[in-house]
Scaffold this motif. Sequence first.
Motif, PDB file in Angstrom:
ATOM      1  N   LEU A  62      10.688  17.075  -3.322  1.00  0.00           N
ATOM      2  CA  LEU A  62      11.523  16.741  -2.164  1.00  0.00           C
ATOM      3  C   LEU A  62      11.554  15.237  -1.894  1.00  0.00           C
ATOM      4  CD1 LEU A  62      10.511  19.601   0.291  1.00  0.00           C
ATOM      5  CD2 LEU A  62      12.736  19.297  -0.783  1.00  0.00           C
ATOM      6  N   PHE A  63      10.475  14.535  -2.214  1.00  0.00           N
ATOM      7  CA  PHE A  63      10.372  13.117  -1.893  1.00  0.00           C
ATOM      8  C   PHE A  63      10.568  12.203  -3.107  1.00  0.00           C
ATOM      9  CE2 PHE A  63       8.881  14.579   2.101  1.00  0.00           C
ATOM     10  CZ  PHE A  63       8.974  13.528   2.990  1.00  0.00           C
ATOM     11  N   THR A  64      10.986  12.766  -4.220  1.00  0.00           N
ATOM     12  CA  THR A  64      11.159  11.949  -5.423  1.00  0.00           C
ATOM     13  C   THR A  64      12.122  10.787  -5.187  1.00  0.00           C
ATOM     14  OG1 THR A  64      10.685  13.789  -6.922  1.00  0.00           O
ATOM     15  CG2 THR A  64      11.947  11.943  -7.824  1.00  0.00           C
ATOM     16  N   GLY A  65      13.276  11.073  -4.573  1.00  0.00           N
ATOM     17  CA  GLY A  65      14.267  10.029  -4.318  1.00  0.00           C
ATOM     18  C   GLY A  65      13.728   8.931  -3.420  1.00  0.00           C
ATOM     19  N   ARG A  66      13.015   9.324  -2.376  1.00  0.00           N
ATOM     20  CA  ARG A  66      12.447   8.355  -1.428  1.00  0.00           C
ATOM     21  C   ARG A  66      11.386   7.497  -2.117  1.00  0.00           C
ATOM     22  NH1 ARG A  66      13.197   5.139   2.812  1.00  0.00           N
ATOM     23  NH2 ARG A  66      11.908   5.562   4.649  1.00  0.00           N
ATOM     24  N   ASP A  69      12.960   4.955  -4.373  1.00  0.00           N
ATOM     25  CA  ASP A  69      13.502   3.844  -3.579  1.00  0.00           C
ATOM     26  C   ASP A  69      12.399   2.852  -3.196  1.00  0.00           C
ATOM     27  OD1 ASP A  69      16.097   4.733  -3.678  1.00  0.00           O
ATOM     28  OD2 ASP A  69      15.992   5.800  -1.764  1.00  0.00           O
ATOM     29  N   PHE A  70      11.223   3.385  -2.837  1.00  0.00           N
ATOM     30  CA  PHE A  70      10.116   2.509  -2.477  1.00  0.00           C
ATOM     31  C   PHE A  70       9.707   1.628  -3.651  1.00  0.00           C
ATOM     32  CE2 PHE A  70       8.651   5.639   0.992  1.00  0.00           C
ATOM     33  CZ  PHE A  70       9.294   4.905   1.973  1.00  0.00           C
ATOM     34  N   PHE A  71       9.599   2.223  -4.827  1.00  0.00           N
ATOM     35  CA  PHE A  71       9.228   1.429  -6.007  1.00  0.00           C
ATOM     36  C   PHE A  71      10.328   0.428  -6.369  1.00  0.00           C
ATOM     37  CE2 PHE A  71       6.054   4.765  -6.764  1.00  0.00           C
ATOM     38  CZ  PHE A  71       4.986   3.999  -7.192  1.00  0.00           C
ATOM     39  N   ARG A  72      11.567   0.821  -6.171  1.00  0.00           N
ATOM     40  CA  ARG A  72      12.694  -0.051  -6.493  1.00  0.00           C
ATOM     41  C   ARG A  72      12.715  -1.279  -5.600  1.00  0.00           C
ATOM     42  NH1 ARG A  72      17.384  -0.423  -4.121  1.00  0.00           N
ATOM     43  NH2 ARG A  72      17.029   1.520  -2.938  1.00  0.00           N
ATOM     44  N   THR A  73      12.298  -1.133  -4.356  1.00  0.00           N
ATOM     45  CA  THR A  73      12.359  -2.249  -3.411  1.00  0.00           C
ATOM     46  C   THR A  73      11.028  -2.995  -3.270  1.00  0.00           C
ATOM     47  OG1 THR A  73      11.787  -0.798  -1.541  1.00  0.00           O
ATOM     48  CG2 THR A  73      14.132  -1.063  -2.070  1.00  0.00           C
ATOM     49  N   PHE A  74      10.032  -2.588  -4.035  1.00  0.00           N
ATOM     50  CA  PHE A  74       8.718  -3.251  -3.949  1.00  0.00           C
ATOM     51  C   PHE A  74       8.798  -4.680  -4.501  1.00  0.00           C
ATOM     52  CE2 PHE A  74       4.461  -4.288  -5.500  1.00  0.00           C
ATOM     53  CZ  PHE A  74       3.687  -3.915  -4.420  1.00  0.00           C
ATOM     54  N   PRO A  75       8.225  -5.704  -3.849  1.00  0.00           N
ATOM     55  CA  PRO A  75       7.407  -5.619  -2.642  1.00  0.00           C
ATOM     56  C   PRO A  75       8.142  -6.008  -1.358  1.00  0.00           C
ATOM     57  CG  PRO A  75       7.007  -7.712  -3.687  1.00  0.00           C
ATOM     58  CD  PRO A  75       8.065  -7.023  -4.518  1.00  0.00           C
ATOM     59  N   ILE A  89       4.468   1.397  -0.138  1.00  0.00           N
ATOM     60  CA  ILE A  89       3.595   1.792  -1.245  1.00  0.00           C
ATOM     61  C   ILE A  89       2.185   1.256  -1.028  1.00  0.00           C
ATOM     62  CG2 ILE A  89       3.123   1.457  -3.708  1.00  0.00           C
ATOM     63  CD1 ILE A  89       6.116   1.519  -4.193  1.00  0.00           C
ATOM     64  N   SER A  90       2.083  -0.004  -0.614  1.00  0.00           N
ATOM     65  CA  SER A  90       0.778  -0.614  -0.357  1.00  0.00           C
ATOM     66  C   SER A  90       0.079   0.062   0.812  1.00  0.00           C
ATOM     67  CB  SER A  90       0.946  -2.108  -0.066  1.00  0.00           C
ATOM     68  OG  SER A  90       1.626  -2.760  -1.114  1.00  0.00           O
ATOM     69  N   LEU A  91       0.836   0.366   1.862  1.00  0.00           N
ATOM     70  CA  LEU A  91       0.256   1.012   3.038  1.00  0.00           C
ATOM     71  C   LEU A  91      -0.259   2.404   2.701  1.00  0.00           C
ATOM     72  CD1 LEU A  91       2.880  -0.046   5.737  1.00  0.00           C
ATOM     73  CD2 LEU A  91       0.642  -1.076   5.276  1.00  0.00           C
ATOM     74  N   THR A  92       0.465   3.124   1.847  1.00  0.00           N
ATOM     75  CA  THR A  92       0.017   4.442   1.410  1.00  0.00           C
ATOM     76  C   THR A  92      -1.291   4.329   0.636  1.00  0.00           C
ATOM     77  OG1 THR A  92       2.306   5.244   1.273  1.00  0.00           O
ATOM     78  CG2 THR A  92       0.625   6.487   0.065  1.00  0.00           C
ATOM     79  N   ALA A  93      -1.369   3.329  -0.244  1.00  0.00           N
ATOM     80  CA  ALA A  93      -2.587   3.112  -1.026  1.00  0.00           C
ATOM     81  C   ALA A  93      -3.758   2.740  -0.118  1.00  0.00           C
ATOM     82  CB  ALA A  93      -2.354   2.016  -2.064  1.00  0.00           C
ATOM     83  N   ILE A  94      -3.502   1.911   0.883  1.00  0.00           N
ATOM     84  CA  ILE A  94      -4.559   1.498   1.814  1.00  0.00           C
ATOM     85  C   ILE A  94      -5.089   2.701   2.591  1.00  0.00           C
ATOM     86  CG2 ILE A  94      -5.002   0.210   3.947  1.00  0.00           C
ATOM     87  CD1 ILE A  94      -3.036  -1.938   2.841  1.00  0.00           C
ATOM     88  N   ALA A  95      -4.169   3.511   3.141  1.00  0.00           N
ATOM     89  CA  ALA A  95      -4.584   4.704   3.895  1.00  0.00           C
ATOM     90  C   ALA A  95      -5.379   5.655   3.010  1.00  0.00           C
ATOM     91  CB  ALA A  95      -3.358   5.406   4.474  1.00  0.00           C
ATOM     92  N   PHE A  96      -4.950   5.779   1.759  1.00  0.00           N
ATOM     93  CA  PHE A  96      -5.651   6.656   0.816  1.00  0.00           C
ATOM     94  C   PHE A  96      -7.075   6.176   0.572  1.00  0.00           C
ATOM     95  CE2 PHE A  96      -6.891   7.007  -3.700  1.00  0.00           C
ATOM     96  CZ  PHE A  96      -7.212   8.361  -3.705  1.00  0.00           C
TER      97      PHE A  96
END
Length: 291
Positions: A62-66, A69-75, A89-96
């Motif tokens: 369900l979130f593949t497209g989203r 998009d995040f990787f495409r616009t990084f950083p 992407i960075s915030l997700t990694a930090i929370a993880f």
Amino acid sequence: MNDYPISVLLGTVEGLTEFLPVSSTAHLRIAEALLHLDLADPYWKMYTVVIQLGAILALLSLFTGRIIDFFRTFPKGETGDRTIWNHPISLTAIAFLVTAIPSFLLAKTIGKHLESITVIAWALLIGGVAMWAIDWWSARRESPTKDVEQMSVWQAVWIGAFQVLSAVFPGTSRSMSTISSGQLAGLTRGASLEFSFLVSIPVMVAATGYDLLKSLHPKQIAGEPAIAPLVITTHGWIILVIGLIVSFIVALGVVEWFLIWVRKHGFVPFAIYRIILGIILLVFGADLVGG
């Protein structure tokens, strides 16, 4: 009951509850107790780990497209005002990382609490009251963070820290922890929910992978005993696949529905459900698990 309908039922429970803020762990433990499954049995312990993969795959689809998009616009992000530190992407990694490190260190404590109906009941009850109060408070103020693209590093750290509660106290719910802590940190319902889904992907993959690794190489992981047999029969594999597929299909529908529901109605119905279920377990939990 035959193993096949049991697998369908457990897969349905997992798919329904994994991403709702009601605790999939609590519901799987309740279902196993009602079905008189041996909670100490290595196969069923491994089974409850594996069927989570179905829910993970549903979320990823369900979130593949989203995510692309995040990787495409990084950083720099969609609006060009992000950096390598505060991009989604960075915030997700930090929370993880904030969640994963303490959870790993507290692994033995988590194991002790995992099958306690009393702990689950109190976590459901207290979490329900907290979620209700936080959602009520959040709905009556202007939330400054309306999208994950607007989040800050401290918000990611805050949410990651709260996720540890769900790891240590089964019944708290990882989804509830991320959503409610997000609202406390100034995120809207929609932003809290989306970030909850995003951070759940690495958290669930890591947790599931860790448990499976313990099953295959128990002596190499913190000296803990195996939770699954090294040899599974053909019948056992069929049961696993059934649970995996059912979990995937059910979770697929639940996530789409939940995204629409929350933006309109909030989390109060789930809080009320948690409170009622927690009280029921406190009153009848001992009978449920056989004393």
